[in-house]
Structure formats: C-alpha cells, structure tokens
Motif scaffolding. Structure first.
Motif, PDB file in Angstrom:
ATOM      1  N   THR A  72       0.830  -1.212   0.000  1.00  0.00           N
ATOM      2  CA  THR A  72       0.000   0.000   0.000  1.00  0.00           C
ATOM      3  C   THR A  72       0.859   1.255   0.000  1.00  0.00           C
ATOM      4  O   THR A  72       0.600   2.217  -0.745  1.00  0.00           O
ATOM      5  N   SER A  76       0.551   3.927  -2.905  1.00  0.00           N
ATOM      6  CA  SER A  76      -0.382   5.032  -2.618  1.00  0.00           C
ATOM      7  C   SER A  76       0.118   6.061  -1.622  1.00  0.00           C
ATOM      8  O   SER A  76      -0.545   7.081  -1.410  1.00  0.00           O
ATOM      9  N   VAL A  80      -2.899   7.246   2.490  1.00  0.00           N
ATOM     10  CA  VAL A  80      -3.766   6.118   2.145  1.00  0.00           C
ATOM     11  C   VAL A  80      -3.433   4.907   3.014  1.00  0.00           C
ATOM     12  O   VAL A  80      -4.322   4.164   3.425  1.00  0.00           O
ATOM     13  N   ALA A 326      -8.109   0.777  -1.702  1.00  0.00           N
ATOM     14  CA  ALA A 326      -8.284   1.003  -3.135  1.00  0.00           C
ATOM     15  C   ALA A 326      -9.738   0.860  -3.577  1.00  0.00           C
ATOM     16  O   ALA A 326     -10.139   1.444  -4.588  1.00  0.00           O
TER      17      ALA A 326
END
Length: 450
Positions: A72, A76, A80, A326
């Motif tokens: 992640t 991102s 996030v 997501a």
C-alpha cells in the motif's frame, strides 16, 4: 480488553447511530494502537514460551501484515496507508497481542462473559428502533425500507441502513456459546432455549438471512466438536437431531415472517408460497451480472468482475493487489481510486476487497492464517471433569464456539463487506481467533505442570 469490548460493541455504534459522528470509529483504531504499546511496555514474570505452531502463526501474521502495508505504501503513499490501516487491517493486532500474551485466560473468560450482557443490551435499543426509528424511516422512504434501521448497538445511519449483519453475528456467537455450555453441562436447557430463540428473533427483526440460514450447520458443528474434557460425547445423535429440528423450526418461522414482510412491503406475488417468496429475495445474491443503480456489484458479480478486470495495471495487480483502501468508496479522507477508474462500487463484499487490495497472494495468505489457527486450536481430551471447577469448564466450553464462529465469519467473506470495514465485527473476529489461542496455550502449560 473489557473496555475495548464495550467501546467497540456498544459505545461507538450508539454514538454513530444517534449523533451521526462517524469519526467515533477511529476509537477502536486508537485503542488497538494503545494495546500494542502496552504490550511492548508489559513487564513479564515469566518468559514468553511459544511452541512451533504458535511461531508458524506469528510468521504468517507478520508476513501478511508487512506485505500488505509495504504494498500500500509503495503504491499510494502515507495517507492512504494510514486510512487503509485504520479501516481494514489495524484491528488484526488484537490477534497479535493475544498471541504474544497481552492477557491471560482469566481475562479472556471475563470478556467472553461480557458478550452475554452486550447481547442483552440489544433488546431495549432494538425496541426503541422498532417503535420509533422504523416508522419514521418508512414514512420517509416507503415500506420496503422497513427493517434496515434495526441495528442494536452496532451503529450506522438510521435513514440509510447500518451494521445489521455485525449484530447478527454477535447473536450467532451467543447461540454457539450457549449450546457449547449446555453440552459441557454448565448451563440449563431453559437458558439455551431462551438465548437461541432470542437471538433468532433479533435476526428476524434485522432481516439477517445469512445468520438464519447458516446457524443450524454451525450449531451442529459445535455439538459434534471434540472437547478438552475427557469423556465428553462428541456425537450424540438424539441431541443432534433435537438441535437440528429446533433450528429448522426457528428457520421456518423466520422464513414465514420475512416472506410476510416482503409480501406487504414490496408487493410480492400473493399466489406464491412463503418459501418461494423467500427464495426469490435471495436471487440477486447468485446473479453473476447483477449491478445496482448505485453502481454496487452483486455478491456473485464481484467475483466474475475481478476475474475479468484484475489485471487492470498488469499481472502484479492480480497477484498482489492495488493496496489497502483502493476499493473503499465511503471514505471522505481518501476514497478508493478503483471505484473511480472502473465506475462501479467494488467493496460490496470482503472477498472482493481482499482480491482487489491484497491480490490473490494476500487473499490466500489471509485465509491460510485463519484456517491454520482453526486447525491448531482443535480441542483434545486433556482433563477429567473432577480436576476442574465450573468456571474452568465454562471457559473450555467456549473453545468450540469460538472456532465455529470463526468459520461463520470466513463464510461471510463473499456475502458482506463487514469483516473488512466494520470495527465491531473485526473486534469479535480477531478476539475470537486470539482467545482460542490463549485458551490453547494455557491448556498446554497447565497440562505440563500436571
């Protein structure tokens, strides 16, 4: 841990439901962070002694946790990652802390007993929701919206639905615990009948079809389970038939009540029988091409949609996913980008979220971890009944119920998104996994001393 239980299962949901303050759901995240820090600060009076199976569980957990976080972060960024951690992954640290000895079996026993009081608390809250909130909602949105406001203390929006399924799974856990207690001889038949009937009633009011249909199988599983107490019958055909027959009577009553509700609310064909009306209400679940007007995919549709589109940005996305959050369309801080790119809502089920966010590898990792814990926590006859007092037997009786509940949560993966997004069920799920490991660990150590 007791504060955590009441904060997650009572306080947060009530605040969210009656004030609309969604930020209160950050509290379970902050509490689990505090739990992790307390674990690091804990002074031990004896060395932490894990066996090879517990080390295997620890390795699987840390591997999954680190893989998902790194994935992640690389895709991102920090914001996030924090939001995704709060929404979907952080509460798994409850399992980590319990595995590493955050509390002992006596505290686990107290928390498990507190679930009964939280269950009883649902009744006055649901009575208020049925008498006050439901008529208000029906007046605004029509008779089809009759039951979605019945959520107990589990929170949500009174006018847009809430965490009904999480309440239903608490009812399922209570049913499993009571039946297992009865099997071990530490509760009465009247108590079992009351708790099972009351739990079914709440599931009917909340229209929780998943629990209504699944409970007979899991109740039978508890009754057939092995035990830590020697001489305990693992197979009693007469009682098994009574349990199944009783559950079928309750299911039949639930189907009749729900069918009558559908007929009056949405104008179902009055010539059809109650069973046909009920089956028709389940049809959308198994439709591989069902997409609602809002863009939300149907349960079965999510699997076929992932198979057709998972390589959106290459094969790596199929195997390792696109990172936490997501698919989350409800976040005001950081909405999931996949919903925007694909123009549909992908977070209607936990399985869909796992596949899109952690990929095939992460999904297999997660399911393997849970199934392995289920395997190693299987009770084995260790004690004679005369060696234990009532509280000891009661604690040991919870083990089959916890294991059956975990299987119920796993089966909810393709049905609902609550295991990935709702902190109330996440607490119940990860606590059940951790508690079963604590009970197993204490049994092994006590048996060694004997």
């Amino acid at each position: 841990m007791q504060v955590y239980a009441f904060a997650s299962l009572v306080f947060c949901g009530l605040v969210q439901y009656f004030t609309g303050i969604g930020a209160v759901l950050w509290l379970p995240f902050l509490l689990v962070c505090a739990m992790f820090l307390l674990l690091l600060m804990q002074t031990r009076y004896e060395a932490l002694d894990l066996d090879y199976q517990e080390y295997a569980i620890l390795t699987l957990f840390v591997g999954f946790f680190v893989m998902v976080l790194v994935n992640t972060f690389l895709q991102s960024g920090v914001l996030v990652t924090i939001v995704g951690l709060k929404n979907e992954l952080a509460l798994s640290l409850i399992l980590f802390c319990l595995l590493l000895g955050f509390c002992r079996e006596s505290q686990v026993y107290r928390v498990l007993k507190s679930f009964y009081w939280i269950f009883y608390l649902q009744f006055p809250i649901i009575l208020y929701q049925v008498l006050v909130i439901v008529p208000k909602r029906v007046a605004i949105k029509g008779p089809y919206e009759k039951w979605d406001s019945v959520v107990g203390t589990f929170g949500g929006d009174p006018m847009a639905g809430g965490n009904t399924a999480a309440m239903g799974l608490l009812c399922l856990l209570v049913m499993l615990m009571k039946v297992s207690e009865f099997k071990h001889g530490v509760t009465s038949k009247k108590s079992v009948v009351f708790h099972v009937s009351a739990a079914f009633l709440l599931c009917i009011l909340g229209e929780i079809k998943f629990v209504i249909l699944l409970s007979p199988m899991l109740l039978a599983m508890v009754w057939l389970s092995t035990s830590y107490i020697k001489g305990m019958k693992s197979f009693d055909l007469k009682m098994l038939l009574i349990i199944v027959a009783g559950a079928m009577v309750l299911i039949t009553g639930a189907i009749l009540a729900l069918a009558a509700s559908y007929t009056s609310s949405i104008g179902a064909d009055p010539t059809k029988g109650p069973f046909d009306v009920f089956i028709d209400s389940l049809g959308y679940i198994f439709d591989p091409n069902y997409i609602m007007e809002s863009g939300e995919l149907g349960r079965m549709t999510t699997i076929f949609f992932w198979l057709n589109n998972s390589d959106l940005y290459g094969v790596s996305g199929m195997f390792f996913g696109y990172g936490l959050n997501a698919t989350n369309h409800g976040s005001s801080v950081s909405p999931g980008f996949l919903n925007i790119v694909l123009n549909v809502l992908l977070d209607s089920t936990s399985l869909s979220m796992l596949l899109w966010e952690t990929g095939l590898v992460g999904t297999v990792f997660f399911i393997t971890l849970v199934v392995y814990i289920f395997k190693v926590t299987k009770p084995v006859g260790t004690f004679e009944p005369i060696q234990l007092n009532k509280e000891d037997i009661q604690l040991l009786s919870f083990q089959p119920a916890l294991r059956a509940f975990v299987i119920g949560c796993l089966l909810s993966l393709p049905y609902s998104q609550i295991l990935m997004l709702t902190p109330m069920l996440q607490f119940l799920f990860y606590f059940s996994l951790g508690a079963s490991l604590v009970i197993r660990h204490s049994i092994l150590k006590y048996a060694e001393k004997l």
